[in-house]
Design a protein around this motif. Structure first.
Motif: not given
Length: 374
Positions: A273, A343-344
């Protein structure tokens, strides 16, 4: 060499019915027997009866079909077995040199010479043959899954354009999966060992997901199997939880199944991430990175450290510090274009970039599949 085991697993098609991540339905059948090891003679495999991997007999689920001839891992239709004693030494399944179509040069202790010629017909050591067709099979989670026209889009869905027309990419990655929920029908309770309980057939063998059965059915000598998990596996609860030992064991089982078919497994550490320490990105996947690397060493499989490569990419692109501290729907600029509203997961530009660094790793690590890159 095929030994004896328990009773053969029964037929396919007993679907899982659970909800959530594991309710995909799957083919019934055991982690079946490994086929007899090549014993020379015109590129045929011998092996009598069923194998004994995992103590189960019969099924072509984990091992190769027992007693296959001609098109088994080593040699090819007419190749010799002088890649070493028993036609199998020097580089795992399919290492014996031979002259048949799809034959490959002997590796390791067998040398390159052999009755069928130095490299086999159109073959090259460790690959699918200079002119042969190759399928890349991909197992993974949402960071790898093809996705749709918008977020999230995994790197496996944009991997095919990196290769020439001799390569077909079959991406079987699925969002939300750990390595075990990708492979098996998994329950929501934990056993005394701390692992999630697996659904089992009447013989007591784990039932597998149809996607894994399809790979095993279609995989051929010279193909590649890419495996990337470790993002959902860290869940504390079932059905996705996987301990590090079980994680490595699952990777080893999949790698052996590929090798039994003359295919080449590749492990990838889980993509990171985006997280920052000042102006530099930092890793986020913890023990599953190390576990993947250890599995590569233990099972003799190349590892692409996608975790480290992705962290380096984020830093080089100046993603840190992330505007606002985390990625959201309001994040703009390069970070907002690369990631979805978290965020991934990746938007298309991010997926293309991650696929690109995987392709480049094939070159820098000298993996023979790089010969097929455009």
């Amino acid at each position: 060499m095929g030994g004896t085991g328990g009773s053969a697993p029964t037929g396919a098609g007993n679907g899982g019915t659970g909800g959530g991540a594991s309710g995909d339905g799957g083919a019934s059948g055991a982690l079946g027997g490994v086929a007899g090891v090549a014993t020379g003679g015109s590129g045929a495999t011998s092996g009598s009866g069923a194998g004994t991997t995992g103590g189960f007999a019969g099924s072509d689920v984990l091992g190769g079909a027992s007693g296959a001839s001609g098109s088994g891992a080593p040699g090819g239709a007419s190749g010799g077995s002088s890649g070493g004693a028993s036609g199998s030494s020097g580089g795992g399944a399919g290492a014996a040199s031979g002259g048949g179509a799809g034959g490959k040069a002997g590796a390791g202790s067998g040398g390159s010479a052999g009755k069928g010629g130095s490299a086999g017909k159109g073959g090259s050591a460790g690959g699918g043959g200079a002119g042969g067709k190759v399928t890349i099979w991909i197992a993974g989670d949402s960071t790898v899954a093809t996705g749709g026209s918008a977020c999230p889009i995994g790197w496996g869905g944009v991997f095919d354009p990196l290769f020439d027309d001799r390569v077909t990419v079959t991406n079987s990655a699925v969002g939300g999966r750990s390595v075990r929920t990708w492979l098996y029908n998994v329950g929501t309770t934990m056993d005394s060992s701390g692992e999630c309980v697996l659904a089992r057939d009447g013989s007591g063998n784990p039932t597998i997901q149809a996607r894994w059965q399809a790979m095993l059915t279609g995989m051929k000598a010279g193909d590649y199997l890419f495996i990337q998990f470790g993002i959902n596996d860290s869940s504390a609860t079932c059905d996705r939880h996987v301990g590090l030992a079980a994680f490595k064991e699952s990777y080893g089982m999949m790698a052996q199944a590929a090798k039994d078919r003359g295919a080449h497994p590749i492990f990838l550490t889980p993509v990171s991430s985006i997280a920052c320490s000042g102006t530099s990105a930092r890793g986020t996947r913890g023990g599953f990175v190390t576990a993947t690397q250890e599995a590569g060493t233990q099972y003799g499989v190349p590892v692409i450290d996608l975790h480290a490569l992705s962290v380096a990419l984020y830093t080089s692109r100046g993603f840190c510090p992330v505007p606002g501290g985390d990625v959201s729907a309001s994040t703009t600029g390069p970070v907002g274009e690369f990631f979805c509203d978290d965020h991934t997961h990746f938007d298309r530009p991010g997926a293309v970039a991650i696929a690109g660094i995987v392709g480049e790793a094939l070159r820098t690590q000298g993996i023979p599949l790089a010969a097929y890159l455009r």
